[in-house]
Design an enzyme around this catalytic site. Sequence first.
Site, PDB file in Angstrom:
ATOM      1  N   ARG A  30       0.833  -1.206   0.000  1.00 46.26           N
ATOM      2  CA  ARG A  30       0.000   0.000   0.000  1.00 46.26           C
ATOM      3  C   ARG A  30       0.868   1.257   0.000  1.00 46.26           C
ATOM      4  NH1 ARG A  30      -5.053  -1.860   0.396  1.00 46.26           N
ATOM      5  NH2 ARG A  30      -5.276  -3.793   1.577  1.00 46.26           N
ATOM      6  N   VAL A  97       9.824   8.647  -6.744  1.00 46.54           N
ATOM      7  CA  VAL A  97      10.664   7.507  -6.342  1.00 46.54           C
ATOM      8  C   VAL A  97      11.172   6.839  -7.618  1.00 46.54           C
ATOM      9  CG1 VAL A  97      10.759   5.313  -5.128  1.00 46.54           C
ATOM     10  CG2 VAL A  97       9.361   7.181  -4.199  1.00 46.54           C
ATOM     11  N   HIS A 101       7.290   1.920 -10.718  1.00 41.84           N
ATOM     12  CA  HIS A 101       6.130   1.430  -9.974  1.00 41.84           C
ATOM     13  C   HIS A 101       4.859   1.799 -10.712  1.00 41.84           C
ATOM     14  CE1 HIS A 101       7.348   5.378  -8.445  1.00 41.84           C
ATOM     15  NE2 HIS A 101       6.050   5.642  -8.307  1.00 41.84           N
ATOM     16  N   MET A 102       3.868   0.967 -10.510  1.00 43.60           N
ATOM     17  CA  MET A 102       2.541   1.219 -11.061  1.00 43.60           C
ATOM     18  C   MET A 102       1.615   1.514  -9.890  1.00 43.60           C
ATOM     19  SD  MET A 102       0.313  -1.480 -13.227  1.00 43.60           S
ATOM     20  CE  MET A 102       1.241  -1.261 -14.736  1.00 43.60           C
TER      21      MET A 102
HETATM   22  P1  5GP Z   1       5.624   8.648  -7.774  1.00 41.61           P
HETATM   23  O1  5GP Z   1       5.268  10.083  -7.558  1.00 41.61           O
HETATM   24  O2  5GP Z   1       7.120   8.425  -7.791  1.00 41.61           O
HETATM   25  O3  5GP Z   1       4.928   8.042  -8.952  1.00 41.61           O
HETATM   26  O4  5GP Z   1       5.023   7.887  -6.537  1.00 41.61           O
HETATM   27  C1  5GP Z   1       5.764   7.502  -5.419  1.00 41.61           C
HETATM   28  C2  5GP Z   1       4.771   7.024  -4.392  1.00 41.61           C
HETATM   29  O5  5GP Z   1       5.479   6.321  -3.395  1.00 41.61           O
HETATM   30  C3  5GP Z   1       4.016   8.163  -3.702  1.00 41.61           C
HETATM   31  O6  5GP Z   1       2.613   7.989  -3.908  1.00 41.61           O
HETATM   32  C4  5GP Z   1       4.414   8.004  -2.238  1.00 41.61           C
HETATM   33  O7  5GP Z   1       3.355   8.273  -1.361  1.00 41.61           O
HETATM   34  C5  5GP Z   1       4.876   6.572  -2.157  1.00 41.61           C
HETATM   35  N1  5GP Z   1       5.906   6.317  -1.150  1.00 41.61           N
HETATM   36  C6  5GP Z   1       7.034   7.055  -0.957  1.00 41.61           C
HETATM   37  N2  5GP Z   1       7.770   6.530   0.048  1.00 41.61           N
HETATM   38  C7  5GP Z   1       7.081   5.425   0.472  1.00 41.61           C
HETATM   39  C8  5GP Z   1       7.351   4.469   1.497  1.00 41.61           C
HETATM   40  O8  5GP Z   1       8.346   4.512   2.200  1.00 41.61           O
HETATM   41  N3  5GP Z   1       6.430   3.482   1.659  1.00 41.61           N
HETATM   42  C9  5GP Z   1       5.309   3.388   0.882  1.00 41.61           C
HETATM   43  N4  5GP Z   1       4.481   2.364   1.140  1.00 41.61           N
HETATM   44  N5  5GP Z   1       5.038   4.291  -0.085  1.00 41.61           N
HETATM   45  C10 5GP Z   1       5.906   5.288  -0.285  1.00 41.61           C
END
Ligand code: 5GP
Length: 113
Positions: A30, A97, A101-102
Amino acid sequence: MAEETIFSKIIRQEIPTELLYQDELVSAFRDISPKAPVHILIVPNKLIPTVNDVTESDELTIGRMVTVAGKLAAQEGIAEDGYRLVMNCNEFGGQEVFHLHMHLLGGKRLAPL
Ligand code: 5GP
């Protein structure tokens, strides 16, 4: 070599985070900051920084991410109503990040794109 992110530590369970799914190719957990009632991240176990780094050799993994998303959507009870799958890439795409990821988002009617 790309630098590992927190997602590699979650995949290896060095940071305790409930894994909703894990196999030899992908893991799912999640989102820590959910943007919808259901917000799950599906990630390749192997570090691929962005969509730009995906190669033909990753096609099985990328396909697995989609089939796992469908299974998790059914498990979460949102498959029939519907949901959204999102992959952000780099700065303009809003990627924070740098471990591919999807996002699986659902559980409510999402705003049109
Ligand atoms: P992006 O913006 O890179 O597509 O999404 C990264 C997602 O990773 C964000 O929705 C953020 O809330 C989530 N995220 C960042 N750090 C962590 C973490 O340590 N644990 C989890 N479960 N989600 C994370």
